[in-house]
Design a protein around this motif. Structure first.
Motif, PDB file in Angstrom:
ATOM      1  N   ASP A 256      -0.756  41.432 -63.470  1.00  0.00           N
ATOM      2  CA  ASP A 256      -0.904  41.987 -64.814  1.00  0.00           C
ATOM      3  C   ASP A 256       0.152  43.028 -65.180  1.00  0.00           C
ATOM      4  OD1 ASP A 256      -2.182  41.972 -67.267  1.00  0.00           O
ATOM      5  OD2 ASP A 256      -3.429  43.710 -66.751  1.00  0.00           O
ATOM      6  N   TYR A 257       1.382  42.782 -64.776  1.00  0.00           N
ATOM      7  CA  TYR A 257       2.481  43.668 -65.170  1.00  0.00           C
ATOM      8  C   TYR A 257       2.750  43.526 -66.663  1.00  0.00           C
ATOM      9  CZ  TYR A 257       4.269  45.122 -60.579  1.00  0.00           C
ATOM     10  OH  TYR A 257       4.435  45.710 -59.349  1.00  0.00           O
ATOM     11  N   ALA A 258       3.034  44.647 -67.302  1.00  0.00           N
ATOM     12  CA  ALA A 258       3.661  44.589 -68.625  1.00  0.00           C
ATOM     13  C   ALA A 258       5.123  44.232 -68.390  1.00  0.00           C
ATOM     14  CB  ALA A 258       3.563  45.944 -69.309  1.00  0.00           C
ATOM     15  N   ALA A 259       5.651  43.327 -69.189  1.00  0.00           N
ATOM     16  CA  ALA A 259       7.036  42.902 -68.943  1.00  0.00           C
ATOM     17  C   ALA A 259       7.811  42.848 -70.243  1.00  0.00           C
ATOM     18  CB  ALA A 259       7.060  41.532 -68.265  1.00  0.00           C
ATOM     19  N   MET A 260       8.973  43.477 -70.233  1.00  0.00           N
ATOM     20  CA  MET A 260       9.828  43.411 -71.415  1.00  0.00           C
ATOM     21  C   MET A 260      11.259  43.093 -71.000  1.00  0.00           C
ATOM     22  SD  MET A 260      10.449  46.143 -74.513  1.00  0.00           S
ATOM     23  CE  MET A 260      11.416  45.624 -75.963  1.00  0.00           C
ATOM     24  N   HIS A 261      11.875  42.260 -71.803  1.00  0.00           N
ATOM     25  CA  HIS A 261      13.301  42.019 -71.649  1.00  0.00           C
ATOM     26  C   HIS A 261      14.032  42.681 -72.805  1.00  0.00           C
ATOM     27  CE1 HIS A 261      17.199  40.486 -71.125  1.00  0.00           C
ATOM     28  NE2 HIS A 261      17.116  39.453 -71.948  1.00  0.00           N
ATOM     29  N   VAL A 262      14.961  43.547 -72.455  1.00  0.00           N
ATOM     30  CA  VAL A 262      15.811  44.178 -73.465  1.00  0.00           C
ATOM     31  C   VAL A 262      17.239  43.735 -73.186  1.00  0.00           C
ATOM     32  CG1 VAL A 262      16.688  46.365 -74.379  1.00  0.00           C
ATOM     33  CG2 VAL A 262      14.310  46.210 -73.606  1.00  0.00           C
ATOM     34  N   GLY A 263      17.913  43.199 -74.220  1.00  0.00           N
ATOM     35  CA  GLY A 263      19.337  42.917 -74.057  1.00  0.00           C
ATOM     36  C   GLY A 263      19.703  41.459 -74.150  1.00  0.00           C
ATOM     37  N   LYS A 264      20.683  41.107 -73.332  1.00  0.00           N
ATOM     38  CA  LYS A 264      21.273  39.766 -73.398  1.00  0.00           C
ATOM     39  C   LYS A 264      20.446  38.787 -72.575  1.00  0.00           C
ATOM     40  CE  LYS A 264      25.555  37.335 -72.233  1.00  0.00           C
ATOM     41  NZ  LYS A 264      26.983  37.535 -71.942  1.00  0.00           N
ATOM     42  N   TRP A 265      19.994  37.732 -73.200  1.00  0.00           N
ATOM     43  CA  TRP A 265      19.169  36.742 -72.533  1.00  0.00           C
ATOM     44  C   TRP A 265      20.038  35.618 -71.986  1.00  0.00           C
ATOM     45  CZ3 TRP A 265      14.889  35.906 -70.159  1.00  0.00           C
ATOM     46  CH2 TRP A 265      14.268  34.666 -70.134  1.00  0.00           C
ATOM     47  N   HIS A 266      20.610  34.856 -72.869  1.00  0.00           N
ATOM     48  CA  HIS A 266      21.553  33.789 -72.525  1.00  0.00           C
ATOM     49  C   HIS A 266      20.957  32.686 -71.656  1.00  0.00           C
ATOM     50  CE1 HIS A 266      26.167  33.090 -72.468  1.00  0.00           C
ATOM     51  NE2 HIS A 266      25.486  32.235 -73.213  1.00  0.00           N
ATOM     52  N   LEU A 267      19.637  32.463 -71.872  1.00  0.00           N
ATOM     53  CA  LEU A 267      18.987  31.336 -71.196  1.00  0.00           C
ATOM     54  C   LEU A 267      18.337  30.417 -72.223  1.00  0.00           C
ATOM     55  CD1 LEU A 267      17.474  33.283 -68.164  1.00  0.00           C
ATOM     56  CD2 LEU A 267      19.478  31.780 -68.169  1.00  0.00           C
TER      57      LEU A 267
ATOM     58  N   GLN B 115       8.919  32.966 -71.190  1.00  0.00           N
ATOM     59  CA  GLN B 115       9.215  33.022 -69.749  1.00  0.00           C
ATOM     60  C   GLN B 115       8.579  34.247 -69.092  1.00  0.00           C
ATOM     61  OE1 GLN B 115      10.309  30.772 -67.879  1.00  0.00           O
ATOM     62  NE2 GLN B 115      11.813  29.477 -68.928  1.00  0.00           N
ATOM     63  N   GLY B 116       7.438  34.668 -69.634  1.00  0.00           N
ATOM     64  CA  GLY B 116       6.679  35.723 -68.954  1.00  0.00           C
ATOM     65  C   GLY B 116       6.874  37.110 -69.510  1.00  0.00           C
ATOM     66  N   PHE B 117       7.771  37.279 -70.472  1.00  0.00           N
ATOM     67  CA  PHE B 117       7.972  38.605 -71.056  1.00  0.00           C
ATOM     68  C   PHE B 117       7.071  38.775 -72.271  1.00  0.00           C
ATOM     69  CE2 PHE B 117      11.901  37.777 -68.739  1.00  0.00           C
ATOM     70  CZ  PHE B 117      12.053  38.961 -68.039  1.00  0.00           C
ATOM     71  N   ASP B 118       6.387  39.919 -72.331  1.00  0.00           N
ATOM     72  CA  ASP B 118       5.516  40.217 -73.475  1.00  0.00           C
ATOM     73  C   ASP B 118       6.330  40.527 -74.708  1.00  0.00           C
ATOM     74  OD1 ASP B 118       3.323  40.246 -71.615  1.00  0.00           O
ATOM     75  OD2 ASP B 118       4.016  42.250 -71.015  1.00  0.00           O
ATOM     76  N   ALA B 119       7.504  41.065 -74.492  1.00  0.00           N
ATOM     77  CA  ALA B 119       8.302  41.497 -75.635  1.00  0.00           C
ATOM     78  C   ALA B 119       9.776  41.285 -75.340  1.00  0.00           C
ATOM     79  CB  ALA B 119       8.040  42.982 -75.918  1.00  0.00           C
TER      80      ALA B 119
ATOM     81  N   ASP C   6       1.169  54.103 -67.460  1.00  0.00           N
ATOM     82  CA  ASP C   6      -0.090  54.097 -66.718  1.00  0.00           C
ATOM     83  C   ASP C   6      -0.470  52.744 -66.139  1.00  0.00           C
ATOM     84  OD1 ASP C   6      -0.491  56.833 -67.140  1.00  0.00           O
ATOM     85  OD2 ASP C   6      -1.191  56.416 -69.182  1.00  0.00           O
ATOM     86  N   ARG C   7       0.462  51.789 -66.215  1.00  0.00           N
ATOM     87  CA  ARG C   7       0.170  50.480 -65.614  1.00  0.00           C
ATOM     88  C   ARG C   7       1.469  49.937 -65.019  1.00  0.00           C
ATOM     89  NH1 ARG C   7      -0.115  45.978 -70.344  1.00  0.00           N
ATOM     90  NH2 ARG C   7       0.065  44.715 -68.465  1.00  0.00           N
ATOM     91  N   PRO C   8       1.376  48.976 -64.146  1.00  0.00           N
ATOM     92  CA  PRO C   8       2.615  48.440 -63.573  1.00  0.00           C
ATOM     93  C   PRO C   8       3.439  47.732 -64.643  1.00  0.00           C
ATOM     94  CG  PRO C   8       0.664  47.460 -62.517  1.00  0.00           C
ATOM     95  CD  PRO C   8       0.166  48.339 -63.598  1.00  0.00           C
ATOM     96  N   PHE C   9       4.739  47.917 -64.592  1.00  0.00           N
ATOM     97  CA  PHE C   9       5.589  47.243 -65.583  1.00  0.00           C
ATOM     98  C   PHE C   9       6.864  46.697 -64.959  1.00  0.00           C
ATOM     99  CE2 PHE C   9       6.635  51.834 -65.900  1.00  0.00           C
ATOM    100  CZ  PHE C   9       8.001  51.804 -65.673  1.00  0.00           C
ATOM    101  N   PHE C  10       7.428  45.747 -65.676  1.00  0.00           N
ATOM    102  CA  PHE C  10       8.703  45.143 -65.292  1.00  0.00           C
ATOM    103  C   PHE C  10       9.642  45.241 -66.488  1.00  0.00           C
ATOM    104  CE2 PHE C  10      11.036  40.820 -64.916  1.00  0.00           C
ATOM    105  CZ  PHE C  10      12.148  41.406 -64.340  1.00  0.00           C
ATOM    106  N   LEU C  11      10.710  45.976 -66.296  1.00  0.00           N
ATOM    107  CA  LEU C  11      11.722  46.108 -67.344  1.00  0.00           C
ATOM    108  C   LEU C  11      12.983  45.386 -66.884  1.00  0.00           C
ATOM    109  CD1 LEU C  11      13.049  47.402 -69.897  1.00  0.00           C
ATOM    110  CD2 LEU C  11      13.575  49.384 -68.452  1.00  0.00           C
TER     111      LEU C  11
END
Lengths: 464, 464
Positions: free
Chosen positions: A122-133, A144-148, A217-222
């Motif tokens: 249940d990680y919060a996940a955000m991708h910021v920037g260049k995706w290119h996929l 692909q799993g990113f909330d934002a 306050d929760r695990p996240f993936f940036l």
């Protein structure tokens, strides 16, 4: 009463602490674009000032034999996020080397990304920037799993508004932001076009910091993948003409500032010790752009090539209290290993129904065991150009970066000892035929292990 | 009684503390031989492990635009110790580039060294290691302000015992220590011949540590000039085959260990905060020796040349509590500046009856002011090959390191911007004629400022 309330307080505190200890670490991957091995102070650059990356290295660990999954953008990113060689996911092609605005495919949803894996916890996940996929709806970060998502979905030198003969001038003279009609997206919508690239590093940073604050306050993936240092180079007003190293130095110093902002946000929120942060780059420096391209330091060649300068990238890992401060790891590592490393440290599971290419580097980061990675495969498109085993690297084919003078078949293969000769200057194949034979065998076995897949980069232009 | 004795104790303690505060700082200069800009971890080398130098940089300050006084050994050392360009002291020659065992001169006693200057404040002074400013009685360290000497007085590839055709093999295969019949001296006596070079780094270190321990209660000056990394390379048993980087890595890692031993001796004796320590090198890497030569990183060329790789050297300065930890100084500095810097921090006076070439870098080290050095002159023998003004460098003549293919006159001069293009790859003289003219004028004025002197390096062989 007093004793009782103190008891309650202590118990509550214990619960909070235990919960925090139980919480798997946050994951922050900061990915630079075309940043060369030698572009950072602590990796030897003499005039680009990177105090924040230097501090990250002083507090963390420098990896000096760390590789991107490919020597160009799209496949490198596919490899990082999936822990699989991009040739396994159809994300490498011999001529169409990256995705373009005219591409109509991208990373397949059947691929499992680090963001998707972390959803197990249940990680919060955000991708910021260049995706290119893949920039079409089926291929965006949110699939692909990113909330934002917030960023420019492909390279900043695409969507040129004028004919090709003006292109090189525009690439090296960033006075007209609207030459490049690239979109800036939030989640699945374009919110600005052309994206104002002057402020793109700054705005990426603000988004990243906001995400950290919001999810403290929760695990996240940036996953923060800068558009810089890909040409055309841009930087905000505060960084204009600030460096000794021209516009390249300006833009790199702004990326360095951004790293400082992100790490400061972690420190400020008491998250430093429970966050694993990585800084690295998608491939080597784009040498054809003179002083607008970076430097691979003493490594040979740059972006696009399977010489070391094309694929060996600067890398710094950071987790105060866990990764010993100020150390240097000379063992091998790769962005391909980040998924396995993150899986081990978060207690999540990688997919087990497909071939994976990564190793858990956790022990090597703690310096409690050597790096489990002892080989590297250097693919160019769908062909294996070179392979490394231990300190030895054999080149079966060579080709210079982006200047397409064609490939040269090397038979017998060239052989270099990357420990004694990191600049690949002294071919020692004649004196070491046994080593060449061993690497050739390793390479052949590896090629047999690669299954044929549908090529996604070939899907471009006319669909018929 | 108890109160009284406590009073006495406190007073005594105050006297000791005040005396210590009053005591000028100890000076430690550690000088490597032929160590290239890129040979150290914190300067970007990927496989040579230098944890002690890296720590010195983390606790101290890295200088990334720091120059040796010359591109070869003898003149470089003359410049460091006197604060004067070696062309002023007759220590540079166009063909005889260094002193040899057949030389019958050396640094003149009329020259004032840092050691002699520090005698104004009664410093204990010792030179350990390679002298190379004259090995005959009149020219030894003991005649130049040092109370004691221990070391090999010139380069370790001299006094070959066999004809020249075996020389290169012996240079690259350090299995026969007695091929090189170089002396090891204590003060003015030869105590071992041939010197056992396997243990020379270790024994230099032991002498240096002993000197520190012996003089911990008075100000001292230690000038530790390693014989390594000059070919032929040697290392002690503990370091043999220990590195990833072959014999070069082994020997460099032993020099790094030595730095650690010296700094540890300072820490252990409570001297760290009152000691100014510098690590740097006499010139760039000796590239003609393949993997037995070092690396200049992204800089061009090496030892013997006036390209950056020949004269820009790695430099780390260290004084905990005074020099801010973990910083990088990108301003210009030179070994020529050490004398003025040391004079200012010790309250001693440089000679005022001659032309000096140094600047006090103290403010730049504290980061309270920019470096006062804004120009660099690149002499090769008795001719000015290049000059740097700010970020721009003009080459009037170029010649590759030691491979004597002859010089090339550059007219118009080549011009490089060392901030944007530290690798000297992109000549920009055409677009910057005004800058070229300014540097040419600076160079002409500088040449007029150099008086003719008797050449000491020409005094070799037959005296008639």
């Amino acid at each position: 009463m007093k004793v009782f309330s103190r008891l309650v307080f202590v118990s509550l505190w214990a619960v909070v602490v235990l919960a925090a200890q139980d919480r798997p670490p946050n994951i922050v991957i900061i990915f630079g674009d075309d940043i060369g091995y030698g572009d950072i102070g602590v990796f030897g650059h003499p005039t680009i000032r990177t105090p924040h990356l230097d501090r990250m290295a002083h507090e963390g660990q420098k990896w000096t034999n760390f590789y991107a999954a490919a020597s160009v953008c799209t496949p490198s990113r596919a490899g990082l996020l999936t822990g699989r060689l991009p040739v396994r996911s159809g994300m490498m092609h011999d001529r169409v080397r990256v995705l373009f605005p005219e591409s109509w495919s991208g990373l397949q949803q059947s691929e499992v990304t680090i963001a998707e894996m972390l959803k197990q916890k249940d990680y919060a996940a955000m991708h910021v920037g260049k995706w290119h996929l893949g920039h079409l709806p089926d291929y965006l970060p949110t699939k692909q799993g990113f909330d934002a998502y917030y960023g420019i979905p492909y390279s900043n030198d695409m969507d040129a508004t004028q004919p090709g003969d003006k292109r090189r001038h525009a690439l090296l003279h960033p006075d007209r932001i609207d030459y490049w009609n690239v979109p800036l997206m939030r989640d699945e919508e374009t919110i600005e076009r052309p994206a104002n690239q002057y402020t793109v590093t700054k705005r990426y940073t603000e988004e990243a910091v906001k995400f950290i604050e919001k999810n403290k306050d929760r695990p996240f993936f940036l996953y923060l993948a800068h558009t810089m240092m890909h040409v055309p180079l841009f930087r905000s007003q505060e960084f204009t003409d600030r460096s000794m190293a021209g516009i390249y130095g300006d833009a790199m110093e702004e990326v360095d500032w951004s790293v400082g902002q992100v790490l400061d946000a972690l420190r400020r929120n008491g998250l430093a010790e429970n966050t694993f942060a990585v800084f690295t780059s998608d491939n080597g420096p784009w040498l054809i752009f003179d002083t607008h391209g970076g430097s691979a330091g003493l490594l040979r060649e740059g972006k696009g090539s399977t010489w070391e300068g094309g694929m060996r990238v600067p890398a710094i890992v950071w987790r105060p209290g866990t990764i010993p401060a100020g150390t240097t790891q000379t063992g091998m590592g790769s962005t391909l290993d980040l998924m396995a490393t993150v899986a081990a440290m978060t207690g999540t599971k990688m997919p087990d129904d497909r071939k994976m290419d990564g190793y858990d580097l956790g022990g090597a980061m703690k310096m409690t065991s050597p790096s489990p990675r002892n080989e590297m495969f250097y693919w160019r498109g769908t062909r294996l150009f070179a392979a490394r085993l231990g300190d030895y690297k054999a080149h079966f084919f060579t080709q210079t970066g982006y200047r397409d003078r064609g490939e040269t078949r090397q038979n017998p293969p060239l052989l270099y000892h990357l420990g004694r000769d990191p600049g690949e200057e002294h071919d020692i194949s004649r004196e070491n035929r046994g080593v060449v034979a061993r690497i050739r065998k390793l390479a052949q076995e590896h090629e047999l292990d690669i299954d044929e897949v549908e090529n996604q980069l070939a899907k471009i232009g006319d669909r018929n």
